[in-house]
Design an enzyme around this catalytic site. Sequence first.
Site, short mmCIF file in Angstrom:
data_model
loop_
_atom_site.label_atom_id
_atom_site.label_comp_id
_atom_site.label_asym_id
_atom_site.label_seq_id
_atom_site.Cartn_x
_atom_site.Cartn_y
_atom_site.Cartn_z
N ASP A 200 -11.75 -7.44 2.31
CA ASP A 200 -10.76 -6.40 2.55
C ASP A 200 -10.08 -6.87 3.83
OD1 ASP A 200 -9.39 -4.24 3.68
OD2 ASP A 200 -10.54 -2.85 2.46
N HIS A 201 -8.87 -7.41 3.72
CA HIS A 201 -8.32 -8.10 4.88
C HIS A 201 -8.08 -7.16 6.06
CE1 HIS A 201 -4.38 -6.73 3.43
NE2 HIS A 201 -3.90 -7.01 4.61
N HIS A 263 -8.45 -0.35 1.84
CA HIS A 263 -8.07 -0.33 3.26
C HIS A 263 -8.22 1.05 3.91
CE1 HIS A 263 -6.63 -4.09 1.94
NE2 HIS A 263 -5.41 -3.75 1.62
#
Length: 513
Positions: A200-201, A263
Amino acid sequence: MAAASTVVSKVFTKDELCALERAPAPCGIVIFGASGDLAHRKLFPALFSLVLDHLMPKDFYVIGVGRTSLTDVAFQSGVRQALGTVGTAEERAEFISHLTYLSGEYHLEATYAALGKRLAGLDEVHQTHGCHIFYLATPPALYEVIVGLLGSSGLAAARSSRACTRLVVEKPFGHDLSSARDLNVAIRRVFQEDQIYRIDHYLGKETVQNILMFRFANAIYEPVWNEKYIDHVQITAAESDGVEHRAGYYEQAGVLRDMFQNHLLQLLCLVAMEPPASFDADAVRNEKSKVMTAVSFPSADRLGQDVIRGQYGAGEIEREAAPAYRNEPGVHPNSFTETFAALRMEIDNWRWHGVPFYLRSGKRLPKRVTEIAVQFRRVPTSIFKSLVVEELSPNVLHFRIQPNEGISLRLEAKHPGPKVCLSSVTMHFDYTEAFGVTPPEAYARLFLDVMLGDQTLFARQDWLEHSWKLLDPLLQYEKDVQETGLRSYPAGSWGPPEADALLAREGRQWLTR
Ligand code: BG6
């Protein structure tokens, strides 16, 4: 009675901790989907930035795998272009010399046989002892096939006692609870949980990591971080871009799957979690999972009021005309995919009981901004005669995730002069000003952690399942009312007016504008 054992773990000063070498061992990185957009926009630039920061292992190689037929030279030149003008020409050339390309179909055994040969040859040259990182940057429909063939071809097995094999999986991880579980079962047939890195950047963003430092390295916040002092929390992830060229994916996803399931819920967990016993992967991830078990999303009878969905129509952003979502390339002219959502939810535990959390995200909003606003309760009464308490603005702590990364606190202060005049002022910490650097790319940090075997910033399967469990009823509801429940908003606005009404009905308003 047995003597209690004493565990002595090494402790450091701040400077020593900071200076600790984070040096990964030599490894081979295999990127599936190497000719694609993600690899060029994010992955290769991230690896290159690690090279420039001297954070890559002393030896490494990268094999790009893709269906497009390309020579090594053509592949390298594509990557060179993606790097732009970062670094010097020599530095770029040196980095590119570590890259090779293998073209092949993902579902054919022959591709993996060729990959095996390439790995064995490069391992010899680069002394990697068989340490391999397999990165899935393909369309998600291919994940199971690739993982299955990595398993059956023997490539997933450790080749020596010093070997390590890791799998990095890009989002989306499933499109609902059952597909996420199925994908996990397929992956777990081949890899152990401690080999799997679900990206999950957002978790790699410096300012997101800073939420934990801020909360748990400062003593003054913890005593007020609860329902007694906090009125509500808002999380906004706004984008001015539209769907761009990703309609194929986005039409199936929509903003709830694209931004909320991962996010936004990750941000929520960082704000709401209890202090972990340590900053270890499992301790941190256990606490995040606990938050998820206490999250109470709107119940079936509240979905209509507490979940607002929208889709952008034509409008204007920064004085430029923007087309309606339904007129974007690749989008169905009668699409009911939501590009905006706002929802109200609560966390049912002692710390947060009764505190609303409002989450909002959308495309084609007036600007790109991701922010968490924690609004504290008002003072109980005004001691300033003739000033009603409602006139005293509550304190608000803003975590600015991007852009202009920083943290600020809104306070009431007195105007200079003899009169009693008050107004709101801001105490501000600006990341770039304080540290003299702009925050690094999230993917660089995440790549480094994969090479180091640190899973703290990656989603664990139980967390993922919790997130889908929360989202599934919303997605079902969305299907049921797809037409009537979808509001239109002009590109360049802050979403449908109902999103403002969601807060206004409780006497609140969105703080990020
Ligand atoms: C991705 C979503 O995960 O995050 C995109 O798929 C979105 O739709 C992007 O644009 C936003 O990331 P960032 O880092 O630009 O906030």
